[in-house]
Motif scaffolding. Structure first.
Motif, PDB file in Angstrom:
ATOM      1  N   ILE A  17       0.807  -1.214   0.000  1.00 56.70           N
ATOM      2  CA  ILE A  17       0.000   0.000   0.000  1.00 56.70           C
ATOM      3  C   ILE A  17       0.842   1.267   0.000  1.00 56.70           C
ATOM      4  O   ILE A  17       0.360   2.339   0.333  1.00 56.70           O
ATOM      5  CB  ILE A  17      -0.952   0.052   1.197  1.00 56.70           C
ATOM      6  CG1 ILE A  17      -0.145  -0.116   2.479  1.00 56.70           C
ATOM      7  CG2 ILE A  17      -2.032  -0.995   1.081  1.00 56.70           C
ATOM      8  CD1 ILE A  17      -0.842   0.431   3.675  1.00 56.70           C
ATOM      9  N   PRO A  23      -3.922   3.498  -0.395  1.00 56.72           N
ATOM     10  CA  PRO A  23      -4.870   3.324   0.703  1.00 56.72           C
ATOM     11  C   PRO A  23      -6.215   3.976   0.401  1.00 56.72           C
ATOM     12  O   PRO A  23      -7.270   3.394   0.679  1.00 56.72           O
ATOM     13  CB  PRO A  23      -4.175   4.008   1.878  1.00 56.72           C
ATOM     14  CG  PRO A  23      -2.721   3.990   1.542  1.00 56.72           C
ATOM     15  CD  PRO A  23      -2.673   4.116   0.050  1.00 56.72           C
ATOM     16  N   LEU A  24      -6.177   5.138  -0.197  1.00 61.29           N
ATOM     17  CA  LEU A  24      -7.418   5.838  -0.527  1.00 61.29           C
ATOM     18  C   LEU A  24      -8.232   5.041  -1.524  1.00 61.29           C
ATOM     19  O   LEU A  24      -9.460   4.907  -1.402  1.00 61.29           O
ATOM     20  CB  LEU A  24      -7.114   7.217  -1.117  1.00 61.29           C
ATOM     21  CG  LEU A  24      -6.842   8.429  -0.230  1.00 61.29           C
ATOM     22  CD1 LEU A  24      -7.727   8.441   1.004  1.00 61.29           C
ATOM     23  CD2 LEU A  24      -5.401   8.536   0.163  1.00 61.29           C
ATOM     24  N   TYR A  27      -9.873   2.148   0.110  1.00 64.47           N
ATOM     25  CA  TYR A  27     -10.987   2.612   0.928  1.00 64.47           C
ATOM     26  C   TYR A  27     -12.245   2.835   0.100  1.00 64.47           C
ATOM     27  O   TYR A  27     -13.336   2.432   0.478  1.00 64.47           O
ATOM     28  CB  TYR A  27     -10.587   3.909   1.623  1.00 64.47           C
ATOM     29  CG  TYR A  27     -11.690   4.527   2.426  1.00 64.47           C
ATOM     30  CD1 TYR A  27     -11.948   4.122   3.726  1.00 64.47           C
ATOM     31  CD2 TYR A  27     -12.505   5.519   1.867  1.00 64.47           C
ATOM     32  CE1 TYR A  27     -12.970   4.675   4.460  1.00 64.47           C
ATOM     33  CE2 TYR A  27     -13.531   6.086   2.602  1.00 64.47           C
ATOM     34  CZ  TYR A  27     -13.762   5.663   3.895  1.00 64.47           C
ATOM     35  OH  TYR A  27     -14.779   6.215   4.614  1.00 64.47           O
ATOM     36  N   HIS A  28     -12.052   3.446  -1.039  1.00 64.76           N
ATOM     37  CA  HIS A  28     -13.220   3.793  -1.867  1.00 64.76           C
ATOM     38  C   HIS A  28     -13.772   2.605  -2.637  1.00 64.76           C
ATOM     39  O   HIS A  28     -14.741   2.745  -3.383  1.00 64.76           O
ATOM     40  CB  HIS A  28     -12.856   4.927  -2.824  1.00 64.76           C
ATOM     41  CG  HIS A  28     -12.713   6.237  -2.137  1.00 64.76           C
ATOM     42  ND1 HIS A  28     -13.780   6.935  -1.626  1.00 64.76           N
ATOM     43  CD2 HIS A  28     -11.624   6.979  -1.831  1.00 64.76           C
ATOM     44  CE1 HIS A  28     -13.356   8.045  -1.063  1.00 64.76           C
ATOM     45  NE2 HIS A  28     -12.050   8.097  -1.179  1.00 64.76           N
ATOM     46  N   ARG A  42     -14.367   9.553  -7.075  1.00 64.08           N
ATOM     47  CA  ARG A  42     -14.414   9.411  -5.622  1.00 64.08           C
ATOM     48  C   ARG A  42     -13.106   9.807  -4.956  1.00 64.08           C
ATOM     49  O   ARG A  42     -13.098  10.471  -3.924  1.00 64.08           O
ATOM     50  CB  ARG A  42     -14.715   7.955  -5.251  1.00 64.08           C
ATOM     51  CG  ARG A  42     -16.142   7.577  -5.466  1.00 64.08           C
ATOM     52  CD  ARG A  42     -16.446   6.266  -4.755  1.00 64.08           C
ATOM     53  NE  ARG A  42     -17.583   5.591  -5.372  1.00 64.08           N
ATOM     54  CZ  ARG A  42     -17.896   4.329  -5.153  1.00 64.08           C
ATOM     55  NH1 ARG A  42     -17.157   3.591  -4.337  1.00 64.08           N
ATOM     56  NH2 ARG A  42     -18.945   3.782  -5.735  1.00 64.08           N
ATOM     57  N   VAL A  43     -12.022   9.347  -5.535  1.00 68.21           N
ATOM     58  CA  VAL A  43     -10.735   9.639  -4.913  1.00 68.21           C
ATOM     59  C   VAL A  43     -10.426  11.128  -5.012  1.00 68.21           C
ATOM     60  O   VAL A  43     -10.011  11.747  -4.050  1.00 68.21           O
ATOM     61  CB  VAL A  43      -9.608   8.809  -5.558  1.00 68.21           C
ATOM     62  CG1 VAL A  43      -8.253   9.238  -5.038  1.00 68.21           C
ATOM     63  CG2 VAL A  43      -9.821   7.336  -5.266  1.00 68.21           C
TER      64      VAL A  43
ATOM     65  N   PRO B   4     -13.126  15.310  -2.608  1.00 65.87           N
ATOM     66  CA  PRO B   4     -13.951  14.214  -2.137  1.00 65.87           C
ATOM     67  C   PRO B   4     -13.132  13.206  -1.319  1.00 65.87           C
ATOM     68  O   PRO B   4     -13.673  12.284  -0.754  1.00 65.87           O
ATOM     69  CB  PRO B   4     -14.436  13.538  -3.431  1.00 65.87           C
ATOM     70  CG  PRO B   4     -13.984  14.419  -4.558  1.00 65.87           C
ATOM     71  CD  PRO B   4     -12.924  15.282  -4.041  1.00 65.87           C
ATOM     72  N   SER B   5     -11.829  13.400  -1.258  1.00 62.73           N
ATOM     73  CA  SER B   5     -10.986  12.432  -0.573  1.00 62.73           C
ATOM     74  C   SER B   5     -10.919  12.711   0.916  1.00 62.73           C
ATOM     75  O   SER B   5     -10.205  12.080   1.646  1.00 62.73           O
ATOM     76  CB  SER B   5      -9.584  12.473  -1.161  1.00 62.73           C
ATOM     77  OG  SER B   5      -9.032  13.744  -0.954  1.00 62.73           O
ATOM     78  N   GLN B   7     -13.112  12.323   3.214  1.00 64.75           N
ATOM     79  CA  GLN B   7     -14.082  11.659   4.066  1.00 64.75           C
ATOM     80  C   GLN B   7     -13.463  10.566   4.926  1.00 64.75           C
ATOM     81  O   GLN B   7     -13.988  10.197   5.955  1.00 64.75           O
ATOM     82  CB  GLN B   7     -15.174  11.056   3.195  1.00 64.75           C
ATOM     83  CG  GLN B   7     -14.654  10.539   1.879  1.00 64.75           C
ATOM     84  CD  GLN B   7     -15.629  10.782   0.756  1.00 64.75           C
ATOM     85  OE1 GLN B   7     -16.795  11.023   0.994  1.00 64.75           O
ATOM     86  NE2 GLN B   7     -15.147  10.715  -0.470  1.00 64.75           N
ATOM     87  N   CYS B   8     -12.356  10.042   4.482  1.00 62.88           N
ATOM     88  CA  CYS B   8     -11.746   8.927   5.177  1.00 62.88           C
ATOM     89  C   CYS B   8     -10.487   9.407   5.863  1.00 62.88           C
ATOM     90  O   CYS B   8      -9.797  10.281   5.358  1.00 62.88           O
ATOM     91  CB  CYS B   8     -11.476   7.819   4.164  1.00 62.88           C
ATOM     92  SG  CYS B   8      -9.855   7.092   4.184  1.00 62.88           S
ATOM     93  N   LEU B  10      -7.686   8.226   6.291  1.00 61.77           N
ATOM     94  CA  LEU B  10      -6.390   7.742   5.825  1.00 61.77           C
ATOM     95  C   LEU B  10      -5.473   8.856   5.364  1.00 61.77           C
ATOM     96  O   LEU B  10      -4.264   8.781   5.540  1.00 61.77           O
ATOM     97  CB  LEU B  10      -6.598   6.733   4.687  1.00 61.77           C
ATOM     98  CG  LEU B  10      -7.110   5.374   5.148  1.00 61.77           C
ATOM     99  CD1 LEU B  10      -7.460   4.494   3.966  1.00 61.77           C
ATOM    100  CD2 LEU B  10      -6.083   4.690   6.032  1.00 61.77           C
ATOM    101  N   LEU B  14      -1.746   9.258   6.689  1.00 60.35           N
ATOM    102  CA  LEU B  14      -0.654   9.267   5.719  1.00 60.35           C
ATOM    103  C   LEU B  14       0.194  10.516   5.845  1.00 60.35           C
ATOM    104  O   LEU B  14       1.389  10.490   5.594  1.00 60.35           O
ATOM    105  CB  LEU B  14      -1.205   9.144   4.303  1.00 60.35           C
ATOM    106  CG  LEU B  14      -1.794   7.776   3.957  1.00 60.35           C
ATOM    107  CD1 LEU B  14      -2.304   7.757   2.534  1.00 60.35           C
ATOM    108  CD2 LEU B  14      -0.766   6.682   4.176  1.00 60.35           C
TER     109      LEU B  14
END
Lengths: 118, 118
Positions: A17, A23-24, A27-28, A42-43, B4-5, B7-8, B10, B14
């Motif tokens: 990773i 990782p992103l 996740y998505h 999304r990313v 949009p990234s 939300q998580c 990570l 990172l």
DNA sequence: GGTAGAACATACCAAAAGGTAAGCGCGAGG
DNA sequence: CCTCGCGCTTACCTTTTGGTATGTTCTACC
């Protein structure tokens, strides 16, 4: 030639990773198979070139599967393999940690004048 | 300008443990305060310049504390803060995942001719 | 006196990672 | 007919990261 760094599994995980985006991406992909362009949306902020590159690597590591619907215009989606899902699970605590400390970390990044849109 | 990234969590994690060495460094600090040269020996393969750089960044993020014993020749050690310990805990699953899949991943890396001393 | 080792700093360099821009074959929509 | 969007590829360039080599201050050891 095993260095002393070979005792902890982090080197292995990092080999899979490593990088700014993997990782992103993982996740998505949690909600199931997702099309290329949808992942990209999304990313957010990732270029097509890099996204494809990362996806290929993840597929090579059998973390993802690529499914080509053989249609034209192209329809392709990517999904986590069972193996990939174990990885995502290992990623969850880190994700939660990030959420818990978002504000704090963001503040620190600012103070060290490395401001980003975090 | 939040993409949009955001939300998580990570991305936050990172930002703190990004890079090739930081996770390893944190791992090797679990047993308590450790001297610079000892960290270097434990991590293995890292250059002095990079190690100092990473340590400084981790200190700036309040993940580590630097303790200078004001002696000459220099005696300095680094230790996890409570905050840093929460990070290490979040790192544990990833570490375990790596250990569980070391062989498998190593094999894949070989097959994709990206051989390393993993 | 010469050397080693501690914990750095500094200058310079190579490699890797990431980003930009363009194009491709093809069908749907205006 | 022109353009858009799909899932890519390619060429090129910039940024980031990491690595090497050397120097510094001071003490201890041979």
């Amino acid at each position: 030639m095993d260095g002393p760094s070979t005792q902890c599994g982090l080197d292995v995980s990092l080999a899979v990773i490593g990088g700014k985006w993997k990782p992103l991406i993982l996740y998505h992909l949690q909600d199931g198979p997702t099309r290329f362009s949808e992942i990209r949306r999304r990313v957010g902020g990732i270029s097509e070139k890099v996204l494809i590159q990362q996806l290929r690597e993840l597929v090579a590591m059998t973390v993802l599967v690529r499914h080509d619907h053989h249609q034209v215009p192209p329809v392709v989606d990517y999904a986590l393999t069972p193996f990939g899902e174990t990885l995502v699970e290992a990623l969850v605590p880190l994700c939660e940690w990030g959420n818990r400390n978002r504000a704090e970390v963001a503040g620190m990044l600012q103070r060290s004048s490395k401001a980003a849109s975090v």
